[in-house]
Structures are given as C-alpha cells and as structure tokens.
Design a protein around this motif. Sequence first.
Motif, PDB file in Angstrom:
ATOM      1  N   ALA A  16     -93.857 124.571  14.942  1.00 24.02           N
ATOM      2  CA  ALA A  16     -93.253 124.658  13.509  1.00 24.02           C
ATOM      3  C   ALA A  16     -94.002 123.774  12.497  1.00 24.02           C
ATOM      4  O   ALA A  16     -94.086 124.234  11.265  1.00 24.02           O
ATOM      5  CB  ALA A  16     -91.729 124.531  13.585  1.00 24.02           C
ATOM      6  N   THR A  19     -97.526 124.837  11.193  1.00 25.07           N
ATOM      7  CA  THR A  19     -97.659 125.926  10.200  1.00 25.07           C
ATOM      8  C   THR A  19     -97.460 125.194   8.668  1.00 25.07           C
ATOM      9  O   THR A  19     -97.719 125.954   7.861  1.00 25.07           O
ATOM     10  CB  THR A  19     -96.113 126.756  10.185  1.00 25.07           C
ATOM     11  N   LEU A  20     -97.263 123.882   8.721  1.00 23.55           N
ATOM     12  CA  LEU A  20     -97.192 123.367   7.320  1.00 23.55           C
ATOM     13  C   LEU A  20     -98.475 122.604   7.156  1.00 23.55           C
ATOM     14  O   LEU A  20     -98.983 122.364   5.887  1.00 23.55           O
ATOM     15  CB  LEU A  20     -96.173 122.221   7.232  1.00 23.55           C
ATOM     16  N   ALA A  35    -101.437 132.595  12.441  1.00 20.13           N
ATOM     17  CA  ALA A  35     -99.994 132.280  12.493  1.00 20.13           C
ATOM     18  C   ALA A  35     -99.412 133.002  13.470  1.00 20.13           C
ATOM     19  O   ALA A  35     -98.591 132.584  14.313  1.00 20.13           O
ATOM     20  CB  ALA A  35     -99.470 132.211  10.980  1.00 20.13           C
ATOM     21  N   ASN A  39     -97.596 132.369  17.061  1.00 22.15           N
ATOM     22  CA  ASN A  39     -96.117 132.463  17.284  1.00 22.15           C
ATOM     23  C   ASN A  39     -96.146 133.150  18.625  1.00 22.15           C
ATOM     24  O   ASN A  39     -95.201 132.722  19.281  1.00 22.15           O
ATOM     25  CB  ASN A  39     -95.679 133.300  16.271  1.00 22.15           C
ATOM     26  N   ARG A 121     -96.950 132.473   7.515  1.00 24.11           N
ATOM     27  CA  ARG A 121     -96.892 131.235   8.070  1.00 24.11           C
ATOM     28  C   ARG A 121     -95.544 130.561   7.767  1.00 24.11           C
ATOM     29  O   ARG A 121     -94.781 130.013   8.757  1.00 24.11           O
ATOM     30  CB  ARG A 121     -97.891 130.025   7.466  1.00 24.11           C
ATOM     31  N   GLY A 125     -92.911 129.498  10.894  1.00 23.85           N
ATOM     32  CA  GLY A 125     -92.327 128.340  10.907  1.00 23.85           C
ATOM     33  C   GLY A 125     -91.071 128.365  11.164  1.00 23.85           C
ATOM     34  O   GLY A 125     -90.192 127.541  12.056  1.00 23.85           O
TER      35      GLY A 125
END
Length: 518
Positions: A16, A19-20, A35, A39, A121, A125
């Motif tokens: 998570a 994803t930033l 992304a 996952n 994304r 996240g």
Amino acid sequence: MNAVLIALLVLPLLGAALTLAPVFGPDAGVADRRALRLNSVLTGAVFLLSLALAAGFDRSEPARMQATTDVSWIPAIHVRFHLGVDGVSLPLIVLTALLTFLCALYSEKRLPGGDDVPSARAFVGLFLLLEVGMLATFAVLDLLLFFLAFEIVLIPMYFLIARWGSGAKVPAANRFILYTLLGSAVMLLGFLLVGSKAGTFDMQVLAAAHGSGLSHTTQVTAALAIMIGLAVKAPAWPLHSWLPDAHTAAPTVGSVLLAGVLLKMGTYGLVRVLLPVVPDGTTTLAPYLGAFAAVGIVYGSLACLALARRGSKGDLKRLIAYSSVGHMGFVLLGIASLTPAGVNGALFANVAHGLITGLLFFLVGALKDRYGTADLDTLSGTTGGALYGRAPRIGALLAFAAVASLGLPGLAGFWGEVLAMFGAFDPAAGLSRPAFVTYMVLAGLGTLLTAAYLLIVVKRVCMGDPKQPAPVAELADLRPYEAVSWTPLAALTLLAGLWPALLLGLSDPAVKHLLGGG
C-alpha cells in the motif's frame, strides 16, 4: 511461524505504501497495469503465507494460541503488540487471504469503474490497506489493537464504494461509514471500561480471568456496549439498514469482501471478546441477542421474497444483501446459545457464508456487467432469463451457489445452520429453554423462506425460453479470468459441505476453551 504471521500483515502494508511512490512509470496506462499486477502478486504471496501458517499450525492443540508475538507497545496504558492464531481465527485468516487474492485477480481484468476512473494505483493502495485491517482483526490479541484493526478497514471500504461504486454510491458510502463509526465508538467505550477495571487490555489474560475481578454491573455494561458495536458490523437486525445500500452501490470486489470478510469481523469479535472476557454480562444479554437474531432471520427472508416477486423491480445485489442479514442471524443465534455446538455452528457458518456469498456476488457482478443492470425483472424478462441456454456455465454456477446458500445437505451452508439451531434447542445453563426453542422454530421457518426466494431467483434467471428476445444481443458465458476467480469458491463450498470436520476439528477445542475461561 510468528514471522509468517507478521509478514502476513507487513507485506500488504508495504505494498500500500509503495503505491504512493513514483515507481510505476510516467505512462498512466502502463502504471495502472503494473499496479494491478502488483496487487495480484502481493495478495497471492499473502495467500501462500496463510497456507504456510495453516500447514505449520499444530492441529493437536487448536485451543492453544500459536505463532505468537507479545511485546510491550504502550506501557503507560498497558497496551501490548500481541498477535496469535488458534482454531477460531485460523480459518478466517485463510478465508480473508483467499478472497482478497481472488478479488485482486478479478480486478486485474475487470477494474471497477472502467474508463471513468483514471488511476488504478489508488484502488490498489486502498485494496491492500483493506487487507491489512481485515487480517489484523483476526490476528491481534489486545483490545485496543483489535479496535485499531477494526477501524482500519472503514476508510478503504468507504472509498471503494464512493469512488468505484455505482448508482447512489456516495450516500451509501456515507451511511456505511456513519453507522460503523458510531458502532465502533460505542464498542471502544466497552473496551475502555474492561481495561480500566481489569488493569489490562490483553485478550488472553482477560480470557483466562473469565470475568473474575469484574462486577456483574461492569460486565453487563461492557457487554452491552461491545455487543452493540459488533452487532452493527455483523449486521444484526435492526442495526442492518446500512448494508443493502452499501452492497447495491459497491463494486463487485467490494461486495465480495464486505460480505465475505467484513461482516465476519463483528461475529468473530463476539466469540473472541464477549464469551470469555465478560461471561456473566454475555449470559444476561444472550436472550436478547437470540431474539434479534431470530427476527433478523425471518425479516431478511421476507425482504428477499418481496424483492424476488415479479414486477417489484428488485435489485439482485440488494436481494443477496438482505439474504446476508438472514444468514448472519444464524451465526448470532448460535453465539447466543452459549453452547459449544451453537458457537461451532456460528464459526462454521461464518466461513460458509464467506465462500457462498462471495461466489454469489461475483456472479451477480458478472451479470450486471453483461446486462448493464442487476434489476431482477430486466434479467428475467417476460419468460425467464434462460441462463441455462444462453450462458450455461454461469447459470449452473448461479444455481449451485443458490442451493448452497439455502442450506442443501452436502454443501457448506448446511452445517452452520443445523448446529446453530441445535445449540438453540438446548441452550447453556441459565438461559430460558422455551425462549430459545421459539427462536429455533423461527430460524426453521427462515430456512423454508430462504429456500423459497432462492428457488424463485433460480427459476426466473436461469430457466426460460432461450429463443425469446433477450435484453442484450449476445450474452458471453464464463470467461477465463472469471473461472479462475470463482472455481476455488465453488470447490471449497463442496469440500466444506462433504468434510465439515476440516473446520470443526479446529474450532471445537478452541470454542470449549473460550467458553470455559481460556
């Protein structure tokens, strides 16, 4: 094995956070695909870790807490970072890891919102953060940590509904967050009362004390607050009204996880916290919980019958949501009986409902993608939807999931309901047997009503004349990514129905341990 359990929580949390970071490339389309692939990889790794945890679990001692980590976290208020699994929590951890992995695979090919949502994304996240909260709820052994894990899931699920849902998604998401936050606040008051009086928030220490040191008034007050908070998430009638709107508006994967995991967090908390920590208070309130459970079973079934009626414009997702109110009523009735049989039935029904309703929401989501609606009148047309002729594999899976949901012997839905009613037939000492026998009779009526509305749905959607005009020109049958996502749920529904000892052998010693003050 404690490292495996910690990795179960850390891996999706790191994903998570990733994803930033700007690591997916400048091209938006490529970044989204990467992304979504991340996952699937991370949730797949978490699922493999859950299988490793299950493989390393000592089945000869399922009542003993295993894979434990216990270190001081906030010494000033005696909060500990305490993790562990036993025969009660292990099946729910594996179920959570499985459902999140299957939802990730499904989303890789069918991202909710389609082209209207530019970034995957954010979805990934939130999805991974949701997995952290769900897994942590079943793994933590401190009341305040349980509250934090309970709360972590709310924000991701809110945005999954509000941003990636459909229809009246924002009002539905607002209702979901308000109801569950209010319930959690009341639950926290109960936790603080117990912790302040007992001098610890450690769930194992509190369970071993089995209410000693807590007055009857303290136990009843704490049990009432905790029960209200957990009943909102379960959801128990009449605190259920947020659920149909949330399911109707949520994307397919959101509905699968909401029904398959989030509802189980409430009932798991009742077993893990109420039964061993405040037993006298739970015994006092159990008849009321049983009454609400029985009413919920009948109410949910009657609501489904009304939605299944021709001309009612009933939404199929909404119908399955109301069916969850009824099915979770059996779970609550089993817990209210305070007997090993009833609580074992509740835990079995938890897992069975996650498998079966997860499959149902996948199927209804696929129909909504193909038809553009989940309106039952539109799906069935004037002569019937004729899925058996137009999309036979989807039709067969829908019929299978429906008969599993109505409790057909040999499938997973049967055992939990039978054991819950068996527990109500002979409740624990101190409970009114005539009252619980009445609840059992109402639950039995609910099984008949459940069979009625599910068979009506199968008749209207699966049967009919395939030569009659259909709402869509061509109805695609089962796609490969759908088969990959759905087949494990169907297979496990059959396996659990034919071999109930797979789950009951784990839960029974642990349940007896909790009821006896362990």
